[in-house]
Design an enzyme around this catalytic site. Structure first.
Site, short mmCIF file in Angstrom:
data_model
loop_
_atom_site.label_atom_id
_atom_site.label_comp_id
_atom_site.label_asym_id
_atom_site.label_seq_id
_atom_site.Cartn_x
_atom_site.Cartn_y
_atom_site.Cartn_z
N LEU A 175 17.51 -10.78 -7.25
CA LEU A 175 17.55 -11.73 -7.78
C LEU A 175 17.23 -13.49 -6.96
O LEU A 175 16.12 -14.05 -7.68
CB LEU A 175 18.77 -12.01 -9.07
CG LEU A 175 18.79 -10.65 -10.29
CD1 LEU A 175 20.18 -11.00 -10.56
CD2 LEU A 175 17.88 -10.48 -10.34
N CYS A 178 3.49 3.37 4.43
CA CYS A 178 4.75 3.04 5.66
C CYS A 178 6.07 2.99 5.04
O CYS A 178 7.43 2.84 5.97
CB CYS A 178 5.48 1.42 5.78
SG CYS A 178 5.77 0.50 4.76
N LYS A 203 3.55 -9.13 -20.09
CA LYS A 203 3.34 -9.32 -18.04
C LYS A 203 1.84 -8.27 -17.93
O LYS A 203 1.16 -7.84 -18.56
CB LYS A 203 3.90 -9.03 -17.22
CG LYS A 203 3.52 -9.17 -15.74
CD LYS A 203 4.75 -8.72 -15.09
CE LYS A 203 3.72 -9.03 -12.98
NZ LYS A 203 4.78 -8.76 -11.93
N CYS A 232 -2.63 8.32 3.08
CA CYS A 232 -1.13 7.77 2.74
C CYS A 232 -0.46 8.50 2.36
O CYS A 232 -0.02 8.32 2.00
CB CYS A 232 -1.84 7.13 1.49
SG CYS A 232 -2.79 8.73 0.41
N GLU A 289 -21.08 11.88 -2.89
CA GLU A 289 -20.98 10.12 -3.65
C GLU A 289 -21.28 10.26 -4.77
O GLU A 289 -21.03 9.22 -5.36
CB GLU A 289 -22.56 9.26 -2.16
CG GLU A 289 -21.95 9.43 -1.16
CD GLU A 289 -23.03 8.94 0.02
OE1 GLU A 289 -22.95 7.39 0.20
OE2 GLU A 289 -23.75 9.33 -0.02
N ARG A 303 -20.48 4.60 -0.05
CA ARG A 303 -20.09 5.28 -0.56
C ARG A 303 -21.19 5.15 -2.01
O ARG A 303 -21.60 4.40 -2.58
CB ARG A 303 -19.22 5.95 -1.58
CG ARG A 303 -19.10 6.83 -1.72
CD ARG A 303 -17.05 7.76 -2.32
NE ARG A 303 -16.99 8.68 -2.08
CZ ARG A 303 -16.15 9.21 -2.52
NH1 ARG A 303 -14.65 7.89 -2.82
NH2 ARG A 303 -15.15 10.01 -2.43
N CYS A 313 0.93 -0.96 -0.01
CA CYS A 313 0.25 -0.12 0.13
C CYS A 313 0.60 1.09 0.07
O CYS A 313 0.40 2.22 -0.45
CB CYS A 313 -0.76 -0.38 0.90
SG CYS A 313 0.16 0.33 2.98
#
Length: 1286
Positions: free
Chosen positions: A346, A68, A420, A133, A1226, A899, A65
């Site tokens: 690695l 930290c 990917k 955040c 909202e 919401r 996230c």
């Protein structure tokens, strides 16, 4: 080419010194850690609980996230230089920080030393809402700002950070401002900040955006210290600097249980991570962090993934036989994110692939495809070489990987590409990853092929049969291509993993990627132009955005786009959240023990086993609760049923059944997972987890309150349309987890809770402890994101926390780990709408019969059916509508508000029906909507026309039509979506304002919880305007239960208006009180008036409580129109939002900048809801499988529209509501449904090319994730060709 090559040697080993402590600095202060600190302690826990630096946050605790993130300065290899980089402090062991100089948000800028330019810019550009955040974003930007990066590079560099509030747009503006190619407008903003950065006081910290590193405190080189040993009794920790020391330790301590630690990023890979008995930190073994070219490129085993990117980039530019590394770089940039890649090695990545064969290692995929080999060494000093596939089955006990060897590949004969495909653009594991290498001869015949896939199955590596088929053939003909695809189709046998996309989806994706590779290498002359778009993977240009609104300066501070009051302290980490209360040594931590069955009762908990663990203090069950075992109080709004705090009757897998109490947060969480429990009276049947399953049992079906009855029925029915529309659940993903801190104080309890409803917390605790509510004071400093998820669900945590505090008579902290939070906390209610609608040839509805059923989970609290029914009509004439609603009970956690609860689902249902009608009658969807519009609704039609003209809609439609004709494998669409949101006042809110006689300053405290929506800021603006005083003399303080006793929950977007209404009433009271003073002193200043009033004994404090019975408050409608343009890669199911334009009616906004942020953030939250956020449960057990940041995918900053424009409707004062404004918190999420309409149109365009019936309406499940899109596209394998005819 050699980069700091260091050879392992035993020279001078006799002079080595062994240390018994780890030393590093945090914000310039020397820290020393030894065995007195738990061996498992993370850097994050040390920063927060030992140093008391709470600006650094935590949420997922697995590096996903970004809350930290801290910045580090340390000497790094292979560069051999001192570098500045960011790390996830939740992943890094504090014992791995030796020699580091660590900087937290507190050192970046603060009220004492002044704030940095980035902090100020973030505040000024509205880059923070809830703020939880924000420190992580700023710390990561600090690590990058001096690296001379472009805007494109910077935008790509923030896959590490999540924001659930802002929608990322303002954050990207801030990030781009430090780029070397920032446009004048952006760079000027930063210069403006720098120019006003001259502090009135002498700052200890430099204000410049550039850093000369002189304020860093790097520890001196440890010199002759070559090993650190820490003895924790049964457990050991070592830090070594030479390979030989690794083997010395293994020979002494054994190889039965050990772990080589570099970055410790593997902690984020597995769901339950446990350390081995012996930990050996090898992060400074220089011999493992080297690189050189000696025919092969030889990489030290512990070179970090991020350093590989640097090395590969440089080498690909200078060594022609290694130009393929440029392609590897692109793929490496999709592995995790920068803070993880910088410390992830690695070897560590590949060792996890070996330990967990299902792990989708991109390193293994690429290196195996390229034919890389590894060198390993045993304890005798012998080295030997392994192929990577051979390594997976090799006994590695006591073996160390020394290096990897990548071969040179002639660029004229070797063609290499890799892919990917992820659920979102960044920071996610692959749905499928693939790498392709072909060696061609001079006639374009394949000499050798290497085709490697990830996530097909745990054993599948090479497509051996397809490789063999291609060998000796020219691959650039339809015949060879089709033969290869059929061969590949036959050997791709995907395994079934319930948490992953289906085997069929992964197979489709794998085949599509092979075709994409073939298109990319096929000579242009051999490929028809219509197919060429399939060769490319979408690249994202630098984002663009505009915010369009008008203000009236004569009304300031009303209508003024001022930054949020808390913005700066959020940017500095000084804004305190619940768990930021200063730590004390006596604090204890609670964690829930979760059930591992979906039904039954607890028979026995093996408590003694747990209590023997050092640091564990207690374990509590339902029998320890002195009062009622419930956290829900029936009688409170929308609460009808009791829910147990600690279950005696288990209703779902993962339900809390006990509490572990321990000395540290990490220990409590880890031990809670280990508690052994016996159950009784369990059901053998599978859990009921879907609406369809629940509907089969009448006892689970509950009729809803919300209904619509028709007042008329049309007779011009030319077509009857039937369908079922389903939307799944959505997790709130608030950045601050459910958190509570309870302190015993005197004979009371001081409760700090992250809640939207203080009364819920207060009553839950009172009933749990069997005490009066007057003995409980709830304080909410602010909430780090909520979105409805902290209205009732936090009550369980608060009750549990209070129980521990009461039993231990000590402060208890209860912070839910993400896995627990996701398992027990209710989500948005899944919704199913069955409909039948009769229409005429123009699509005008003659009658509509619909039933909406929502999944309430195990309990019918937080029922939203009335909200669903009131929003279902949207902006349309509902005179012919019949709507019934219901909820069903399932074996899942009780679902809850999110919401626009009910409203978002209701509006999505009717908009889906409108789209179905337009498709059926072959009319333009907007004309159908207008045909069904309310007769008196002129707002939406006017807004549609305004926005269409603003964005050049008609021309773009024509361009898209031509584009789709010219391109088979990329499709585009543009769609308009409309919304009318019903705003209704409910409940009561209280505000108290105090004026201080000596300086005239003002404080406000309210019952309207500040959770990022800007309620406090608007409150201060309204107060300043009403009292005629400057904004800066007003301070809005925390929320208290004794001030706002009995207030309803903060939600449904009316909180801010309600408290502003209270403020207006209070200010009227003050005006009346001050009137005599003003009449006597007409020229008096505000301070003179206040002082005189105080001298005359006039009360300078006043409260007001509004209620929904106040005749001055009446409901109204808010309107919005969105236009979304999408492009879809048909071969991969991935899409880009090319452009989104939002026009929202917010009336005369109190703060348009705050409202813009609410609109932007809500829309992106809706993008996640409708496209990528998917909750998956084990059908046999009911366990939530997508319970981590690694498996539940919210949008990140590269997932937002490339062009993102938001306009607030001009000059539209609301005749109802408060001060001419309209709420907007909202509404944005309700317009996001338009993305599914655009994707559907792209899908239909492709299906027509595939030859499917263009009149067939298909059902596409929500969310429109890769699997749903690929299934709907249903591309036929025979379509994979180079030319229409060979």
């Amino acid at each position: 080419m050699v980069g700091c090559l260091h050879l392992n040697s035993s020279k001078n080993r006799d002079a080595r010194i062994t240390m018994a402590k780890i030393e590093f600095t945090i914000n310039g202060s020397l820290c020393k850690v030894d065995e007195s600190i738990p061996r498992y302690m993370s850097l994050n826990a040390y920063i927060r609980y030992v140093c008391g630096l709470t600006g650094t946050k935590a949420m997922c605790r697995e590096g996903g996230c970004g809350a930290c993130i801290v910045t580090v300065r340390a000497k790094r290899y292979p560069s051999g230089k001192t570098e500045i980089f960011s790390v996830n402090s939740c992943l890094v062991l504090v014992f791995s920080c030796h020699g580091w100089d660590i900087r937290t948000i507190e050192s970046t800028g603060n009220r004492l030393d002044g704030y940095s330019d980035i902090q100020k810019l973030t505040a000024c550009l509205h880059g923070t809402q809830c703020g939880y955040c924000t420190p992580g974003w700023i710390m990561h930007l600090n690590s990058l700002k001096d690296k001379n990066l472009t805007m494109a590079q910077l935008e790509k560099s923030f896959g590490c950070c999540t924001c659930r509030c802002t929608g990322f747009r303002p954050i990207l503006e801030i990030i781009k401002s430090v780029a070397i190619d920032a446009p004048p407008k952006l760079s000027q903003r930063l210069k403006d900040i720098e120019e006003i950065s001259t502090c009135a006081k002498k700052c200890q910290r430099k204000c410049s955006v550039k850093s000369d590193c002189s304020d860093w405190s790097l520890l001196e080189d440890s010199g002759s210290v070559t090993k650190i040993e820490l003895d924790f009794g049964k457990y050991k920790f070592y830090k070594v600097y030479e390979i030989v020391d690794i083997f010395d330790i293994l020979n002494r301590d054994g190889v039965d249980s050990y772990m080589l630690v570099d970055g410790n990023t593997g902690k984020g890979i597995v769901e339950t991570f446990e350390y081995e008995r012996v930990l050996i930190d090898i992060s400074d073994v220089m011999a493992l962090k080297t690189f050189k070219i000696d025919q092969n490129l030889i990489l030290g085993a512990n070179v970090s993934l991020e350093d590989c990117i640097t090395i590969f980039t440089e080498i690909s530019k200078t060594e022609s036989d290694f130009e393929y590394l440029d392609e590897v770089v692109k793929h490496f940039e999709l592995i995790a994110h920068i803070p993880v890649r910088k410390i992830a090695s690695l070897a560590g990545n590949l060792m996890y692939k070996r330990a967990y064969p299902q792990y989708r290692s991109d390193v293994f995929l690429l290196f195996e495809c390229l034919g890389a080999e590894m060198t390993v060494q045993n304890s005798k000093g012998n080295t030997y070489t392994l192929r990577l596939e051979e390594f997976l089955h090799h006994d590695m006990q006591g073996i160390v990987i020394v290096n990897f060897m990548l071969p040179p590949l002639n660029k004229t004969t070797h063609l290499f590409k890799s892919y990917k495909i992820m659920p979102r653009s960044q920071n996610a594991m692959a749905i499928v990853n693939a790498a392709f290498l072909m060696k061609l001869d001079s006639k374009n015949n394949v000499q050798k092929a290497s085709i490697v896939y990830g996530n097909i199955s745990s054993t599948f590596v090479h497509a051996l049969h397809t490789e063999e088929y291609l060998t000796g053939k020219c691959p650039f003909s339809n015949e060879t291509l089709q033969g290869a695809i059929k061969t590949l189709d036959g050997e791709l046998v995907s395994s079934d993993n319930p948490a992953e996309a289906s085997p069929d989806c992964r197979k489709k994706l794998a085949l599509g990627l092979f075709y994409k590779f073939m298109l990319s290498i096929c000579p242009t002359a051999s490929t028809e132009s219509i197919y060429r778009s399939g060769a490319n993977i979408f690249t994202r240009p630098v984002s663009e955005a505009t915010q369009d609104y008008v203000t009236d300066s004569s009304l300031y501070p009303l209508n003024q786009p001022v930054p949020k009051l808390e913005a700066l302290i959020q940017c500095s980490g000084e804004a305190r959240y619940v768990n930021d209360l200063p730590p004390q040594k006596s604090d204890v931590f609670g964690a829930f023990v979760l059930s591992t069955v979906h039904s039954g009762e607890v028979d026995k908990i093996y408590e003694n086993e747990i209590l023997e663990i050092e640091g564990v203090l207690a374990i509590y069950t339902a029998k320890d609760i002195p009062g009622e075992n419930t956290f829900i109080t029936p009688g409170l709004q929308l609460q009808t049923d009791k829910e147990e705090t600690l279950a005696t009757i288990i209703k779902y897998f993962g339900q809390p059944i006990a509490i572990v109490v321990a000395e540290t947060e990490e220990l409590a969480a880890a031990v809670a997972k280990k508690v052994r429990v016996d159950y009784k009276n369990t059901k053998k049947s599978a859990p009921v987890i879907t609406i369809d399953e629940a509907k089969k049992d009448s006892s689970r079906y509950i009729a809803g309150e919300g209904t619509l009855e028709p007042t008329s029925k049309g007779t011009d029915v030319t077509k009857i349309i039937k369908g079922v529309y389903e939307i799944e659940a959505q997790y709130h993903y608030y950045m601050e987890p459910l958190t509570c801190v309870v302190q015993p104080v005197d004979d009371m309890f001081m409760v700090y809770d992250s809640t939207q409803w203080m009364e819920m917390t207060q009553t839950a605790i009172a009933r749990c402890l069997n005490i009066g509510q007057s003995k409980i004071v709830v304080k909410v400093p602010r909430v780090g994101g909520a979105f409805g998820g902290k209205i009732t669900r936090n009550g369980q945590v608060a009750a549990a926390c209070a129980l521990v505090a009461s039993k231990q008579n000590r402060t208890c902290r209860f912070i839910l780990p993400l896995q627990t939070n996701m398992s027990i906390a209710g989500k948005r209610l899944p919704c199913q709408c069955e409909y039948e609608v009769g229409v005429n040839d123009d699509g005008k509805i003659q009658y509509l019969n619909a039933t909406i059923v929502e999944d309430a989970g195990c309990c019918n609290n937080d029922n939203v059916t009335s909200y669903t029914s009131s929003s279902f009509g949207n902006c349309y004439d509902i005179s012919g509508y019949t709507l019934n609603t219901a909820t069903v009970l399932t074996d899942l956690p009780s679902n809850t508000f999110f919401r626009a609860p009910g409203a978002c689902e209701g509006i999505a249902c009717i908009e889906h029906i409108m789209e179905h009608i337009a498709f059926a009658v072959k009319k333009d969807a907007i004309s159908v909507r207008l045909a069904n519009m309310k007769a008196n609704n002129t707002d939406i039609p006017e807004m549609i026309e305004t926005l269409k003209q603003d964005v050049d809609y008609d021309k773009r439609c024509a361009d898209i039509q031509q584009f789709n004709k010219d391109n088979r494998w990329v499709k585009r669409a543009i769609k308009i979506n409309v919304m009318e949101f019903p705003v209704i006042y409910y409940g009561n809110f209280t505000v108290m304002i105090s004026i201080y006689r000596m300086d005239g300053t003002v404080t406000i405290t309210t019952g309207g919880i500040e959770m990022g929506q800007g309620a406090n800021t608007k409150a201060a603006q309204v107060c300043a305007n009403a009292l005629g005083i400057p904004l800066d003399v007003i301070k809005v303080i925390s929320h208290y239960s004794f001030v706002a006793a009995n207030d309803v929950f903060s939600g449904s977007s009316i909180t801010t208006e309600s408290i502003c209404y209270c403020i207006l009433k209070i200010c009227e009271t003050f005006d009346k009180r001050f009137a005599p003073v003003k009449s006597r002193k007409p020229q008096a200043t505000w301070l003179d008036i206040v002082k005189s009033a105080a001298e005359e004994g006039i009360e300078l404090t006043s409260c007001y409580m509004m209620s929904d019975k106040d005749e001055s408050l009446s409901g109204y409608s808010a309107f919005a129109v969105s236009i979304v343009e999408i492009q879809l890669d048909v071969l991969t199911g991935r899409f880009q939002m090319l452009r989104v334009d939002l026009l929202e009616d917010v009336g005369m906004s109190v703060n348009p900048a705050v409202d813009i942020g609410q609109v932007e953030g809500a829309f992106i939250q809706g993008v996640g809801y409708f496209t990528c956020e998917k909750l998956v449960y084990d059908k046999a057990t009911g366990k939530l499988l997508t319970n981590r940041s690694l498996t539940y995918h919210v949008p990140l900053c590269q997932d937002i529209p490339i062009v993102y424009n938001v306009k607030l409707r001009h000059n539209q004062k609301n005749t109802k509501g408060v001060l001419g404004a309209k709420t907007c918190g909202e509404m944005g999420i309700c317009t996001a449904h338009g993305i599914t309409l655009a994707l559907r149109e792209c899908i239909m365009a492709s299906r027509i090319d595939s030859g499917y019936d263009s009149t067939q309406w298909i059902t596409i499940p929500v969310p429109y994730d890769t699997e749903a899109i690929l299934k709907a596209l249903d591309v036929k394998l025979e379509e994979f060709v180079f030319t229409a005819s060979d």
